[in-house]
Structure formats: C-alpha cells, structure tokens
Design a protein around this motif. Structure first.
Motif, short mmCIF file in Angstrom:
data_model
loop_
_atom_site.label_atom_id
_atom_site.label_comp_id
_atom_site.label_asym_id
_atom_site.label_seq_id
_atom_site.Cartn_x
_atom_site.Cartn_y
_atom_site.Cartn_z
N GLN A 19 0.74 -1.32 0.10
CA GLN A 19 -0.08 -0.04 0.00
C GLN A 19 0.78 1.34 0.14
O GLN A 19 0.60 2.19 -0.70
CB GLN A 19 -0.81 -0.12 1.05
N THR A 20 1.94 1.21 0.68
CA THR A 20 2.87 2.33 0.74
C THR A 20 3.45 2.62 -0.44
O THR A 20 3.81 3.64 -1.32
CB THR A 20 3.83 2.16 1.91
N LEU A 21 3.96 1.56 -1.14
CA LEU A 21 4.70 1.68 -2.42
C LEU A 21 3.65 2.00 -3.70
O LEU A 21 3.93 2.82 -4.47
CB LEU A 21 5.03 0.33 -2.94
N ALA A 22 2.26 1.65 -3.60
CA ALA A 22 1.24 2.12 -4.48
C ALA A 22 1.06 3.37 -4.48
O ALA A 22 0.63 4.02 -5.33
CB ALA A 22 -0.09 1.48 -4.15
N ALA A 23 1.44 4.45 -3.31
CA ALA A 23 1.24 5.66 -3.36
C ALA A 23 2.21 6.38 -3.92
O ALA A 23 1.95 7.80 -4.25
CB ALA A 23 1.04 6.07 -1.71
N SER A 24 3.20 5.80 -4.33
CA SER A 24 4.44 6.45 -5.13
C SER A 24 4.83 5.87 -6.25
O SER A 24 4.87 4.50 -6.25
CB SER A 24 5.64 6.53 -4.19
N ALA A 25 5.00 6.22 -7.43
CA ALA A 25 5.61 5.73 -8.50
C ALA A 25 7.00 4.95 -8.38
O ALA A 25 7.01 3.66 -8.80
CB ALA A 25 5.87 6.69 -9.77
N ARG A 26 7.87 5.42 -7.66
CA ARG A 26 9.02 4.88 -7.46
C ARG A 26 9.44 5.26 -5.81
O ARG A 26 9.17 6.49 -5.57
CB ARG A 26 10.26 5.33 -8.20
N SER A 27 9.94 4.47 -5.30
CA SER A 27 10.60 4.56 -3.89
C SER A 27 11.77 3.88 -3.67
O SER A 27 12.38 3.14 -4.49
CB SER A 27 9.50 4.07 -2.88
N THR A 28 12.25 4.30 -2.45
CA THR A 28 13.45 3.44 -2.16
C THR A 28 13.46 2.77 -1.00
O THR A 28 12.38 3.19 -0.19
CB THR A 28 14.77 4.46 -1.82
N ALA A 29 14.15 1.67 -0.75
CA ALA A 29 13.95 0.87 0.31
C ALA A 29 13.98 1.89 1.83
O ALA A 29 13.75 1.43 2.78
CB ALA A 29 14.74 -0.29 0.59
N MET A 30 15.38 2.77 1.63
CA MET A 30 15.45 3.53 2.89
C MET A 30 14.40 4.29 3.24
O MET A 30 14.25 4.93 4.46
CB MET A 30 16.85 4.21 2.74
N ALA A 31 13.60 4.73 2.19
CA ALA A 31 12.37 5.66 2.72
C ALA A 31 11.19 4.90 3.19
O ALA A 31 10.25 5.62 3.67
CB ALA A 31 12.06 6.39 1.52
N LEU A 32 11.07 3.64 3.22
CA LEU A 32 9.87 3.04 3.54
C LEU A 32 9.65 2.93 5.09
O LEU A 32 8.44 3.36 5.54
CB LEU A 32 10.00 1.44 3.41
N PRO A 33 10.70 3.10 6.11
CA PRO A 33 10.21 2.82 7.29
C PRO A 33 9.66 4.17 7.85
O PRO A 33 8.66 4.23 8.79
CB PRO A 33 11.61 2.67 8.11
N ALA A 34 9.97 5.26 7.17
CA ALA A 34 9.45 6.73 7.70
C ALA A 34 8.14 6.86 6.89
O ALA A 34 7.13 7.43 7.58
CB ALA A 34 10.57 7.99 7.24
N ALA A 35 7.96 6.12 5.85
CA ALA A 35 6.59 6.45 5.17
C ALA A 35 5.51 5.33 5.78
O ALA A 35 4.59 5.88 6.15
CB ALA A 35 6.83 5.82 3.62
N LEU A 36 6.09 4.23 6.22
CA LEU A 36 5.15 3.37 6.99
C LEU A 36 4.72 4.02 8.39
O LEU A 36 3.61 3.88 8.79
CB LEU A 36 5.67 1.98 7.24
N SER A 37 5.85 4.58 9.03
CA SER A 37 5.49 5.34 10.38
C SER A 37 4.37 6.45 10.32
O SER A 37 3.59 6.56 11.03
CB SER A 37 6.65 5.73 10.93
N GLN A 38 4.75 7.47 9.48
CA GLN A 38 3.91 8.17 8.82
C GLN A 38 2.44 8.26 8.62
O GLN A 38 1.58 8.34 9.08
CB GLN A 38 4.39 9.23 7.68
#
Length: 90
Positions: A19-38
């Motif tokens: 679900q977090t990845l679907a919100a962005s066309a491209r992302s990095t693994a390093m950005a996922l913890p902050a995105a999930l937390s937010q």
C-alpha cells in the motif's frame, strides 16, 4: 510463535508495504520505514531489516520490481522500488 501467527504478521506487513509503494511511482527501501510510520500515525515503527525481509518476499512472488543501486551519497545496497506488479497467472 506459531506458524499461522507468523504468516498473519508477515502478510500484514507485506500488505502495508504494498500500500505504501502504491502511493508512489518509485521509492527507495531506505524511505519505507519513515513512510510506514507516517502512514500509521507513528503507531508502527519498523527497522530496515524487517522491511527488507518483506521486500524480498514480495519480489520473489513477483509483486514488486526492485533493482540494486547507489544513492546520491553513494550508499551501497539501496533498492529502487517500482510500482507493485500484479502476479502472473500460473
């Protein structure tokens, strides 16, 4: 922990990552913890290793595309993630 509880937790994490990845066309693994937390209102705090395991499962199942690369600061092992992919019918 029983296998069914572990499957439930892993499946829940995998769904949150998708679900977090679907919100962005491209992302990095390093950005996922902050995105999930937010996204969870700071209720879910996960470390990089936990998320990496989820990314490996999702890539092996064909749900995401990922490629290894380096960041602008040359940190190795960064993964660039692409939109979740629909699994191919068997």
């Amino acid at each position: 922990m029983g296998e069914s509880k572990l499957d439930l937790l892993q499946g829940t994490l995998d769904l949150m990552v998708l679900q977090t990845l679907a919100a962005s066309a491209r992302s990095t693994a390093m950005a996922l913890p902050a995105a999930l937390s937010q996204a969870s209102g700071d209720e879910v705090l996960l470390n990089q290793g936990t998320i990496y395991a989820s990314l490996v499962r999702l890539q092996q199942r064909g749900w995401i595309d990922a490629e290894w690369g380096t960041s602008d600061k040359q940190s190795q092992g960064q993964v660039l993630l692409h939109h979740p992919q629909r699994p191919q019918a068997a």
